[in-house]
Design a protein around this motif. Structure first.
Motif, PDB file in Angstrom:
ATOM      1  N   THR A  19       0.839  -1.186   0.000  1.00  0.00           N
ATOM      2  CA  THR A  19       0.000   0.000   0.000  1.00  0.00           C
ATOM      3  C   THR A  19       0.875   1.237   0.000  1.00  0.00           C
ATOM      4  O   THR A  19       2.034   1.189   0.426  1.00  0.00           O
ATOM      5  CB  THR A  19      -0.915   0.033   1.241  1.00  0.00           C
ATOM      6  OG1 THR A  19      -0.090   0.095   2.415  1.00  0.00           O
ATOM      7  CG2 THR A  19      -1.801  -1.181   1.314  1.00  0.00           C
ATOM      8  N   THR A  20       0.317   2.342  -0.463  1.00  0.00           N
ATOM      9  CA  THR A  20       1.090   3.584  -0.473  1.00  0.00           C
ATOM     10  C   THR A  20       1.270   4.130   0.930  1.00  0.00           C
ATOM     11  O   THR A  20       2.194   4.889   1.180  1.00  0.00           O
ATOM     12  CB  THR A  20       0.394   4.646  -1.345  1.00  0.00           C
ATOM     13  OG1 THR A  20      -0.937   4.828  -0.871  1.00  0.00           O
ATOM     14  CG2 THR A  20       0.377   4.223  -2.797  1.00  0.00           C
ATOM     15  N   THR A  21       0.391   3.732   1.860  1.00  0.00           N
ATOM     16  CA  THR A  21       0.504   4.213   3.235  1.00  0.00           C
ATOM     17  C   THR A  21       1.390   3.312   4.081  1.00  0.00           C
ATOM     18  O   THR A  21       1.699   3.650   5.215  1.00  0.00           O
ATOM     19  CB  THR A  21      -0.885   4.285   3.893  1.00  0.00           C
ATOM     20  OG1 THR A  21      -1.454   2.972   3.905  1.00  0.00           O
ATOM     21  CG2 THR A  21      -1.799   5.241   3.151  1.00  0.00           C
ATOM     22  N   GLY A  22       1.781   2.159   3.554  1.00  0.00           N
ATOM     23  CA  GLY A  22       2.602   1.230   4.316  1.00  0.00           C
ATOM     24  C   GLY A  22       1.809   0.441   5.332  1.00  0.00           C
ATOM     25  O   GLY A  22       2.374  -0.252   6.159  1.00  0.00           O
ATOM     26  N   GLY A  23       0.468   0.531   5.285  1.00  0.00           N
ATOM     27  CA  GLY A  23      -0.382  -0.177   6.238  1.00  0.00           C
ATOM     28  C   GLY A  23      -0.582  -1.627   5.867  1.00  0.00           C
ATOM     29  O   GLY A  23      -0.158  -2.103   4.819  1.00  0.00           O
ATOM     30  N   ARG A  24      -1.274  -2.327   6.748  1.00  0.00           N
ATOM     31  CA  ARG A  24      -1.565  -3.740   6.534  1.00  0.00           C
ATOM     32  C   ARG A  24      -2.779  -3.911   5.621  1.00  0.00           C
ATOM     33  O   ARG A  24      -3.653  -3.055   5.564  1.00  0.00           O
ATOM     34  CB  ARG A  24      -1.867  -4.411   7.863  1.00  0.00           C
ATOM     35  CG  ARG A  24      -0.696  -4.428   8.792  1.00  0.00           C
ATOM     36  CD  ARG A  24      -1.094  -5.083  10.088  1.00  0.00           C
ATOM     37  NE  ARG A  24       0.058  -5.148  10.961  1.00  0.00           N
ATOM     38  CZ  ARG A  24      -0.003  -5.527  12.223  1.00  0.00           C
ATOM     39  NH1 ARG A  24      -1.144  -5.883  12.744  1.00  0.00           N
ATOM     40  NH2 ARG A  24       1.076  -5.571  12.955  1.00  0.00           N
ATOM     41  N   PRO A  70      -7.865   5.489   9.771  1.00  0.00           N
ATOM     42  CA  PRO A  70      -7.261   5.253  11.095  1.00  0.00           C
ATOM     43  C   PRO A  70      -7.960   6.043  12.195  1.00  0.00           C
ATOM     44  O   PRO A  70      -8.385   7.167  11.982  1.00  0.00           O
ATOM     45  CB  PRO A  70      -5.813   5.719  10.933  1.00  0.00           C
ATOM     46  CG  PRO A  70      -5.626   6.063   9.511  1.00  0.00           C
ATOM     47  CD  PRO A  70      -6.951   6.090   8.842  1.00  0.00           C
ATOM     48  N   THR A  71      -8.071   5.394  13.350  1.00  0.00           N
ATOM     49  CA  THR A  71      -8.615   6.086  14.514  1.00  0.00           C
ATOM     50  C   THR A  71      -7.454   6.631  15.317  1.00  0.00           C
ATOM     51  O   THR A  71      -6.387   6.017  15.392  1.00  0.00           O
ATOM     52  CB  THR A  71      -9.435   5.126  15.393  1.00  0.00           C
ATOM     53  OG1 THR A  71      -8.606   4.027  15.772  1.00  0.00           O
ATOM     54  CG2 THR A  71     -10.644   4.598  14.651  1.00  0.00           C
ATOM     55  N   SER A  72      -7.653   7.797  15.895  1.00  0.00           N
ATOM     56  CA  SER A  72      -6.559   8.369  16.681  1.00  0.00           C
ATOM     57  C   SER A  72      -6.924   8.327  18.152  1.00  0.00           C
ATOM     58  O   SER A  72      -8.071   8.480  18.537  1.00  0.00           O
ATOM     59  CB  SER A  72      -6.264   9.806  16.242  1.00  0.00           C
ATOM     60  OG  SER A  72      -7.246  10.675  16.741  1.00  0.00           O
ATOM     61  N   THR A  73      -5.934   8.094  18.949  1.00  0.00           N
ATOM     62  CA  THR A  73      -6.097   8.071  20.404  1.00  0.00           C
ATOM     63  C   THR A  73      -5.192   9.150  20.992  1.00  0.00           C
ATOM     64  O   THR A  73      -4.267   8.853  21.742  1.00  0.00           O
ATOM     65  CB  THR A  73      -5.737   6.685  20.971  1.00  0.00           C
ATOM     66  OG1 THR A  73      -4.427   6.345  20.504  1.00  0.00           O
ATOM     67  CG2 THR A  73      -6.720   5.630  20.518  1.00  0.00           C
ATOM     68  N   GLU A  74      -5.468  10.405  20.624  1.00  0.00           N
ATOM     69  CA  GLU A  74      -4.605  11.514  21.038  1.00  0.00           C
ATOM     70  C   GLU A  74      -4.494  11.650  22.552  1.00  0.00           C
ATOM     71  O   GLU A  74      -3.420  11.894  23.069  1.00  0.00           O
ATOM     72  CB  GLU A  74      -5.124  12.824  20.432  1.00  0.00           C
ATOM     73  CG  GLU A  74      -5.052  12.842  18.923  1.00  0.00           C
ATOM     74  CD  GLU A  74      -5.752  14.052  18.326  1.00  0.00           C
ATOM     75  OE1 GLU A  74      -6.200  14.932  19.090  1.00  0.00           O
ATOM     76  OE2 GLU A  74      -5.851  14.102  17.100  1.00  0.00           O
ATOM     77  N   LYS A  75      -5.616  11.495  23.256  1.00  0.00           N
ATOM     78  CA  LYS A  75      -5.605  11.692  24.704  1.00  0.00           C
ATOM     79  C   LYS A  75      -5.373  10.405  25.475  1.00  0.00           C
ATOM     80  O   LYS A  75      -5.284  10.418  26.679  1.00  0.00           O
ATOM     81  CB  LYS A  75      -6.916  12.336  25.144  1.00  0.00           C
ATOM     82  CG  LYS A  75      -7.105  13.726  24.574  1.00  0.00           C
ATOM     83  CD  LYS A  75      -8.383  14.335  25.048  1.00  0.00           C
ATOM     84  CE  LYS A  75      -8.546  15.716  24.441  1.00  0.00           C
ATOM     85  NZ  LYS A  75      -9.766  16.368  24.855  1.00  0.00           N
ATOM     86  N   LEU A  76      -5.288   9.295  24.740  1.00  0.00           N
ATOM     87  CA  LEU A  76      -5.102   8.007  25.393  1.00  0.00           C
ATOM     88  C   LEU A  76      -3.750   7.433  25.006  1.00  0.00           C
ATOM     89  O   LEU A  76      -3.280   7.600  23.889  1.00  0.00           O
ATOM     90  CB  LEU A  76      -6.201   7.028  24.979  1.00  0.00           C
ATOM     91  CG  LEU A  76      -7.635   7.437  25.283  1.00  0.00           C
ATOM     92  CD1 LEU A  76      -8.596   6.437  24.672  1.00  0.00           C
ATOM     93  CD2 LEU A  76      -7.864   7.528  26.779  1.00  0.00           C
ATOM     94  N   TYR A  83      -5.964  -5.691  18.250  1.00  0.00           N
ATOM     95  CA  TYR A  83      -6.622  -5.365  16.997  1.00  0.00           C
ATOM     96  C   TYR A  83      -5.691  -4.506  16.152  1.00  0.00           C
ATOM     97  O   TYR A  83      -5.274  -3.438  16.569  1.00  0.00           O
ATOM     98  CB  TYR A  83      -7.934  -4.615  17.265  1.00  0.00           C
ATOM     99  CG  TYR A  83      -8.647  -4.201  16.004  1.00  0.00           C
ATOM    100  CD1 TYR A  83      -9.372  -5.122  15.261  1.00  0.00           C
ATOM    101  CD2 TYR A  83      -8.578  -2.896  15.536  1.00  0.00           C
ATOM    102  CE1 TYR A  83     -10.019  -4.760  14.104  1.00  0.00           C
ATOM    103  CE2 TYR A  83      -9.223  -2.526  14.377  1.00  0.00           C
ATOM    104  CZ  TYR A  83      -9.942  -3.456  13.667  1.00  0.00           C
ATOM    105  OH  TYR A  83     -10.573  -3.101  12.507  1.00  0.00           O
ATOM    106  N   GLY A  84      -5.366  -4.993  14.969  1.00  0.00           N
ATOM    107  CA  GLY A  84      -4.521  -4.226  14.059  1.00  0.00           C
ATOM    108  C   GLY A  84      -5.365  -3.585  12.986  1.00  0.00           C
ATOM    109  O   GLY A  84      -6.183  -4.248  12.344  1.00  0.00           O
ATOM    110  N   GLU A  85      -5.218  -2.290  12.813  1.00  0.00           N
ATOM    111  CA  GLU A  85      -5.967  -1.600  11.759  1.00  0.00           C
ATOM    112  C   GLU A  85      -5.306  -1.826  10.421  1.00  0.00           C
ATOM    113  O   GLU A  85      -4.083  -1.938  10.322  1.00  0.00           O
ATOM    114  CB  GLU A  85      -6.029  -0.099  12.050  1.00  0.00           C
ATOM    115  CG  GLU A  85      -6.991   0.250  13.150  1.00  0.00           C
ATOM    116  CD  GLU A  85      -7.129   1.748  13.339  1.00  0.00           C
ATOM    117  OE1 GLU A  85      -6.234   2.494  12.893  1.00  0.00           O
ATOM    118  OE2 GLU A  85      -8.126   2.161  13.932  1.00  0.00           O
TER     119      GLU A  85
END
Length: 132
Positions: A19-24, A70-76, A83-85
């Motif tokens: 993938t162009t994003t390097g994701g799974r 992608p989900t972000s966990t900025e405050k966590l 679970y792998g996105e």
């Protein structure tokens, strides 16, 4: 009469598309239900919304792709993750029994459902038996 819906070989990490994003890229789990009217495919694609699903049919190969935002966990701060996105991709080879103009797809609660109706000329026909 058995309809042919053949899944492609399982993908190994070396065969996984880049993938162009390097994701799974994951191969979604699928259930296949066959009736006299056609076939229904149900694929698990959590995190995919209808606008991010691409279904194509080319030379009898049905290809399904789903993009996960992608989900972000900025405050966590993540302590542990199982679970792998990633995105989803899976292909099926169809027999010539299906009407490509009437294929329908919908997404609900992380499940993509595809309805593959049989072509009218390939549906089983009931022959009436008369008494003589």
């Amino acid at each position: 009469m058995t309809t042919e819906v053949t899944k492609t070989a399982e993908k190994t990490p070396a065969e996984t598309p880049e993938t162009t994003t390097g994701g799974r890229v994951y191969q979604p789990l699928a259930d296949i239900v066959e009736t006299d009217e056609g076939v229904t495919l149900m694929l698990e694609m959590p995190g995919v919304v209808p606008d991010d699903v691409d279904v194509t049919l080319e030379k009898r190969v049905l290809t399904i792709r789903g993009k996960v935002r992608p989900t972000s966990t900025e405050k966590l701060q993540l302590a542990y993750a199982e679970y792998g996105e990633g995105d989803y991709e899976r292909s099926f080879t169809l027999s010539e029994d299906f009407d490509p103009e009437r294929i329908e797809a919908s997404v609900s609660h992380g499940v993509l459902t595809l309805s593959l109706p049989r072509a009218a000329e390939t549906k089983p026909k009931k022959i009436a038996v008369k008494a003589s």
